[in-house]
Design a protein around this motif. Structure first.
Motif, short mmCIF file in Angstrom:
data_model
loop_
_atom_site.label_atom_id
_atom_site.label_comp_id
_atom_site.label_asym_id
_atom_site.label_seq_id
_atom_site.Cartn_x
_atom_site.Cartn_y
_atom_site.Cartn_z
N GLU A 199 1.25 -1.38 0.17
CA GLU A 199 -0.19 0.19 -0.39
C GLU A 199 1.05 1.06 0.04
N TYR B 161 -10.87 0.98 -0.72
CA TYR B 161 -11.66 -0.98 -0.08
C TYR B 161 -12.36 -1.02 -0.79
N ARG B 162 -13.25 0.39 -0.58
CA ARG B 162 -14.81 0.35 -1.57
C ARG B 162 -13.78 -0.16 -3.28
N SER B 163 -12.86 0.76 -3.41
CA SER B 163 -12.51 -0.01 -4.99
C SER B 163 -12.06 -0.78 -4.51
N LYS B 164 -10.84 -1.67 -3.97
CA LYS B 164 -10.43 -2.97 -4.16
C LYS B 164 -11.69 -4.18 -4.52
N GLY B 165 -13.23 -3.81 -3.13
CA GLY B 165 -14.31 -4.77 -3.30
C GLY B 165 -15.08 -4.35 -4.93
N ASP C 55 -8.33 5.65 3.13
CA ASP C 55 -8.74 4.22 3.40
C ASP C 55 -9.45 3.48 2.80
N VAL C 56 -11.28 4.20 3.64
CA VAL C 56 -12.28 3.65 3.01
C VAL C 56 -12.55 3.66 1.62
#
Length: 124
Positions: free
Chosen positions: A32, A94-98, A90-91
């Motif tokens: 990261e 993680y939404r982008s990853k999901g 960061d939030v």
């Protein structure tokens, strides 16, 4: 590979934006990275899009070709503490990853307990 990724990110920030004071590329840990920019959200979106594009090109590690992908969270607001800014990014990341969507901009809805809350995709 981490050094090569960092080099590409530094190139996007400095070469792509003129190397303004206050722009920083940092490795947070693992795989990261964070890019801190002085400026407006639209500038951050442009840099985020360029970073994703720069990381799409494969890396050659001594004859071994490696491909990476990027999930990017963008957050910005004047006057908030740095730790809150990083938390928001960061939030969104993680939404982008999901969602496998590349770049997501933090919105208040992302902090809601409703698991169906969505960030604002770049192309929205």
């Amino acid at each position: 590979l981490l050094r090569l990724v960092a080099d590409r990110l530094r190139g996007v920030v400095r070469d792509g934006r003129g190397g303004r004071d206050g722009d920083v590329v940092a490795r947070l840990g693992g795989d990261e990275f964070a890019v801190l920019l002085a400026g407006h959200e639209r500038e951050a979106l442009l840099v985020a899009e360029r970073a994703v594009a720069a990381l799409e090109a494969p890396f050659d590690l001594g004859g071994v070709v490696v491909r990476v992908s990027a999930a990017v969270g963008v957050a910005g607001a004047d006057g908030i503490p740095l730790d809150e800014l990083v938390r928001r990014a960061d939030v969104a990341m993680y939404r982008s990853k999901g969602a496998a969507s590349g770049v997501v901009v933090h919105t208040v809805a992302l902090d809601a307990p409703d698991q169906h809350a969505r960030g604002t995709p770049v192309d929205a």
